[in-house]
Design a protein around this motif. Sequence first.
Motif, PDB file in Angstrom:
ATOM      1  N   GLY A 268      -7.320   9.575   4.950  1.00  0.00           N
ATOM      2  CA  GLY A 268      -7.700   8.654   6.019  1.00  0.00           C
ATOM      3  C   GLY A 268      -6.525   7.861   6.544  1.00  0.00           C
ATOM      4  N   SER A 269      -6.828   6.905   7.415  1.00  0.00           N
ATOM      5  CA  SER A 269      -5.822   5.991   7.978  1.00  0.00           C
ATOM      6  C   SER A 269      -4.673   6.713   8.674  1.00  0.00           C
ATOM      7  CB  SER A 269      -5.251   5.059   6.900  1.00  0.00           C
ATOM      8  OG  SER A 269      -6.181   4.061   6.635  1.00  0.00           O
ATOM      9  N   SER A 270      -4.944   7.930   9.139  1.00  0.00           N
ATOM     10  CA  SER A 270      -3.964   8.682   9.937  1.00  0.00           C
ATOM     11  C   SER A 270      -2.696   9.035   9.172  1.00  0.00           C
ATOM     12  CB  SER A 270      -3.599   7.928  11.224  1.00  0.00           C
ATOM     13  OG  SER A 270      -4.773   7.617  11.926  1.00  0.00           O
ATOM     14  N   PHE A 271      -2.728   9.011   7.848  1.00  0.00           N
ATOM     15  CA  PHE A 271      -1.574   9.466   7.075  1.00  0.00           C
ATOM     16  C   PHE A 271      -1.451  10.986   7.203  1.00  0.00           C
ATOM     17  CE2 PHE A 271      -2.340   5.448   4.770  1.00  0.00           C
ATOM     18  CZ  PHE A 271      -1.057   4.923   4.835  1.00  0.00           C
ATOM     19  N   GLY A 272      -0.211  11.447   7.400  1.00  0.00           N
ATOM     20  CA  GLY A 272       0.032  12.887   7.397  1.00  0.00           C
ATOM     21  C   GLY A 272      -0.377  13.636   8.648  1.00  0.00           C
ATOM     22  N   ILE A 273      -0.763  12.914   9.704  1.00  0.00           N
ATOM     23  CA  ILE A 273      -1.177  13.579  10.954  1.00  0.00           C
ATOM     24  C   ILE A 273       0.012  13.715  11.890  1.00  0.00           C
ATOM     25  CG2 ILE A 273      -2.655  13.422  13.006  1.00  0.00           C
ATOM     26  CD1 ILE A 273      -4.734  12.025  11.434  1.00  0.00           C
ATOM     27  N   SER A 274       0.139  14.887  12.514  1.00  0.00           N
ATOM     28  CA  SER A 274       1.190  15.093  13.529  1.00  0.00           C
ATOM     29  C   SER A 274       0.586  15.713  14.782  1.00  0.00           C
ATOM     30  CB  SER A 274       2.269  16.057  13.025  1.00  0.00           C
ATOM     31  OG  SER A 274       2.754  15.674  11.765  1.00  0.00           O
ATOM     32  N   LYS A 275       1.163  15.321  15.909  1.00  0.00           N
ATOM     33  CA  LYS A 275       0.834  16.003  17.162  1.00  0.00           C
ATOM     34  C   LYS A 275       1.943  17.028  17.406  1.00  0.00           C
ATOM     35  CE  LYS A 275      -0.298  15.114  22.020  1.00  0.00           C
ATOM     36  NZ  LYS A 275      -0.427  14.065  23.050  1.00  0.00           N
ATOM     37  N   VAL A 276       1.569  18.276  17.530  1.00  0.00           N
ATOM     38  CA  VAL A 276       2.541  19.372  17.660  1.00  0.00           C
ATOM     39  C   VAL A 276       2.559  19.864  19.104  1.00  0.00           C
ATOM     40  CG1 VAL A 276       2.980  21.762  16.966  1.00  0.00           C
ATOM     41  CG2 VAL A 276       2.320  20.072  15.251  1.00  0.00           C
ATOM     42  N   LYS A 277       3.764  19.874  19.680  1.00  0.00           N
ATOM     43  CA  LYS A 277       3.876  20.270  21.093  1.00  0.00           C
ATOM     44  C   LYS A 277       4.522  21.643  21.267  1.00  0.00           C
ATOM     45  CE  LYS A 277       4.161  15.451  22.445  1.00  0.00           C
ATOM     46  NZ  LYS A 277       5.031  14.332  22.163  1.00  0.00           N
ATOM     47  N   THR A 278       5.294  22.100  20.253  1.00  0.00           N
ATOM     48  CA  THR A 278       5.940  23.410  20.363  1.00  0.00           C
ATOM     49  C   THR A 278       5.722  24.187  19.061  1.00  0.00           C
ATOM     50  OG1 THR A 278       8.012  22.642  19.399  1.00  0.00           O
ATOM     51  CG2 THR A 278       7.815  22.442  21.785  1.00  0.00           C
ATOM     52  N   GLU A 279       5.834  25.494  19.145  1.00  0.00           N
ATOM     53  CA  GLU A 279       5.603  26.345  17.976  1.00  0.00           C
ATOM     54  C   GLU A 279       6.568  26.011  16.828  1.00  0.00           C
ATOM     55  OE1 GLU A 279       5.550  31.084  16.893  1.00  0.00           O
ATOM     56  OE2 GLU A 279       4.837  30.483  18.886  1.00  0.00           O
ATOM     57  N   THR A 280       7.805  25.625  17.166  1.00  0.00           N
ATOM     58  CA  THR A 280       8.795  25.331  16.113  1.00  0.00           C
ATOM     59  C   THR A 280       8.430  24.078  15.308  1.00  0.00           C
ATOM     60  OG1 THR A 280      10.102  24.243  17.819  1.00  0.00           O
ATOM     61  CG2 THR A 280      10.834  26.427  17.156  1.00  0.00           C
ATOM     62  N   GLU A 281       7.664  23.158  15.923  1.00  0.00           N
ATOM     63  CA  GLU A 281       7.269  21.931  15.207  1.00  0.00           C
ATOM     64  C   GLU A 281       6.147  22.180  14.199  1.00  0.00           C
ATOM     65  OE1 GLU A 281       6.049  19.022  18.077  1.00  0.00           O
ATOM     66  OE2 GLU A 281       7.976  19.018  19.098  1.00  0.00           O
ATOM     67  N   LEU A 282       5.449  23.309  14.355  1.00  0.00           N
ATOM     68  CA  LEU A 282       4.244  23.556  13.556  1.00  0.00           C
ATOM     69  C   LEU A 282       4.504  23.580  12.046  1.00  0.00           C
ATOM     70  CD1 LEU A 282       1.166  24.035  13.884  1.00  0.00           C
ATOM     71  CD2 LEU A 282       1.657  26.473  13.937  1.00  0.00           C
ATOM     72  N   PRO A 283       5.503  24.359  11.541  1.00  0.00           N
ATOM     73  CA  PRO A 283       5.715  24.386  10.081  1.00  0.00           C
ATOM     74  C   PRO A 283       6.075  23.021   9.499  1.00  0.00           C
ATOM     75  CG  PRO A 283       6.990  26.111  11.186  1.00  0.00           C
ATOM     76  CD  PRO A 283       6.422  25.240  12.254  1.00  0.00           C
ATOM     77  N   ILE A 284       6.813  22.218  10.250  1.00  0.00           N
ATOM     78  CA  ILE A 284       7.206  20.877   9.780  1.00  0.00           C
ATOM     79  C   ILE A 284       5.953  20.013   9.637  1.00  0.00           C
ATOM     80  CG2 ILE A 284       8.623  18.825  10.303  1.00  0.00           C
ATOM     81  CD1 ILE A 284      10.184  20.900  12.246  1.00  0.00           C
ATOM     82  N   ALA A 285       5.088  20.066  10.649  1.00  0.00           N
ATOM     83  CA  ALA A 285       3.853  19.276  10.645  1.00  0.00           C
ATOM     84  C   ALA A 285       2.948  19.692   9.488  1.00  0.00           C
ATOM     85  CB  ALA A 285       3.122  19.442  11.968  1.00  0.00           C
ATOM     86  N   ILE A 286       2.921  20.990   9.205  1.00  0.00           N
ATOM     87  CA  ILE A 286       2.094  21.503   8.101  1.00  0.00           C
ATOM     88  C   ILE A 286       2.607  20.953   6.771  1.00  0.00           C
ATOM     89  CG2 ILE A 286       1.512  23.615   6.814  1.00  0.00           C
ATOM     90  CD1 ILE A 286       1.267  25.009   9.603  1.00  0.00           C
ATOM     91  N   GLU A 287       3.925  20.927   6.606  1.00  0.00           N
ATOM     92  CA  GLU A 287       4.517  20.368   5.376  1.00  0.00           C
ATOM     93  C   GLU A 287       4.149  18.892   5.208  1.00  0.00           C
ATOM     94  OE1 GLU A 287       5.915  21.619   2.610  1.00  0.00           O
ATOM     95  OE2 GLU A 287       5.218  23.410   3.655  1.00  0.00           O
ATOM     96  N   VAL A 288       4.221  18.136   6.304  1.00  0.00           N
ATOM     97  CA  VAL A 288       3.895  16.698   6.285  1.00  0.00           C
ATOM     98  C   VAL A 288       2.435  16.502   5.843  1.00  0.00           C
ATOM     99  CG1 VAL A 288       3.532  14.669   7.776  1.00  0.00           C
ATOM    100  CG2 VAL A 288       5.638  16.000   7.979  1.00  0.00           C
ATOM    101  N   ALA A 289       1.543  17.322   6.382  1.00  0.00           N
ATOM    102  CA  ALA A 289       0.121  17.204   6.039  1.00  0.00           C
ATOM    103  C   ALA A 289      -0.128  17.581   4.575  1.00  0.00           C
ATOM    104  CB  ALA A 289      -0.721  18.070   6.968  1.00  0.00           C
TER     105      ALA A 289
END
Length: 323
Positions: A163-184
């Motif tokens: 909860g509380s928006s921890f670990g959430i990312s907004k992804v705008k390009t395909e290259t950002e996706l793996p980084i966002a997945i790691e954060v989550a």
Amino acid sequence: MKNIAIIMGGYSSEYKISLISGNVVYQYLDKTKYNGFRIHIFKEKWVYVDDSDAEFPIDKNDFSVMVNGNKINFDCVFNAIHGTPGEDGLMQAYFQLLEVPQTSCDYYQSALTFNKRDFLSVLKPYGIKSATSYYLNKGDKINAEEIIQKVGLPCFVKPNKAGSSFGISKVKTETELPIAIEVAYKEDNEIIIESFLDGTEVTVGVINYKGEIIVLPITEIVSDNDFFDYEAKYQGKSQEITPARISDEMTQKVGAIAKRAYELLKMKGFSRTEFIIVNDEPFMLEMNTIPGLTSESLIPQQAAAAGISLEDLFTNAIELALA
């Protein structure tokens, strides 16, 4: 006088906010009816903390505490833990086994709503809409092309159970996706990736007030950041407008959906459901069952707009639990 244990803290990144919520409950508890006890629940210790910050260990066998030779039992637990173990069903099941009343919903409802994927799946057959989503479990092969083909860009990557928006990312390009997945994955071993819904974000409080399920005035969220993230929620980087600037028809419509979800799931206590309205259609994002109770939090703001003071709000929650 009833002894009320206000549980706060927890085992997740949200513990700091929970401590603030718990202290607000302690502050506004009706002192003519209740003796409030601040109980800190952490992995390494469960303790009662008195006004001089002295700590007394909780006996987990019966959730009691010894203070200066006196054993104290509790008539009711006010649950102010955001995240695990207070919002995911663990504490609820424990108190049910001990037959101690508590203010939040039951363990199954807690576990279900805490799991965004399962929660939205259960409501789908009732015609309650949600974003297009893609699910990952830790260790799954990541096929970025397949994910983007399904949810599009931009998209949101979220921990499934946090909860509380921890670990959430907004992804705008395909290259950002793996980084966002790691954060989550730092927050949870399950991930939900959702299509971006471009619309008006609102949050709807539903509570049982004096035996009647009511919808509180709706709040519109306008984030200064890219989305309603941790900073926007807790560090003032958003505008929260109550009542929301939506039509009367939409107010009725989104309120009815939130209330229907509350009733379908046989909820108790507080719930705060997030929606994004796109082209006059509300899409449900999630439901919080232990929403923030700080003075800046949304449920207290909505209650105030409905003419319900914090003292009334907390008394009502305790009286319903005791009933």
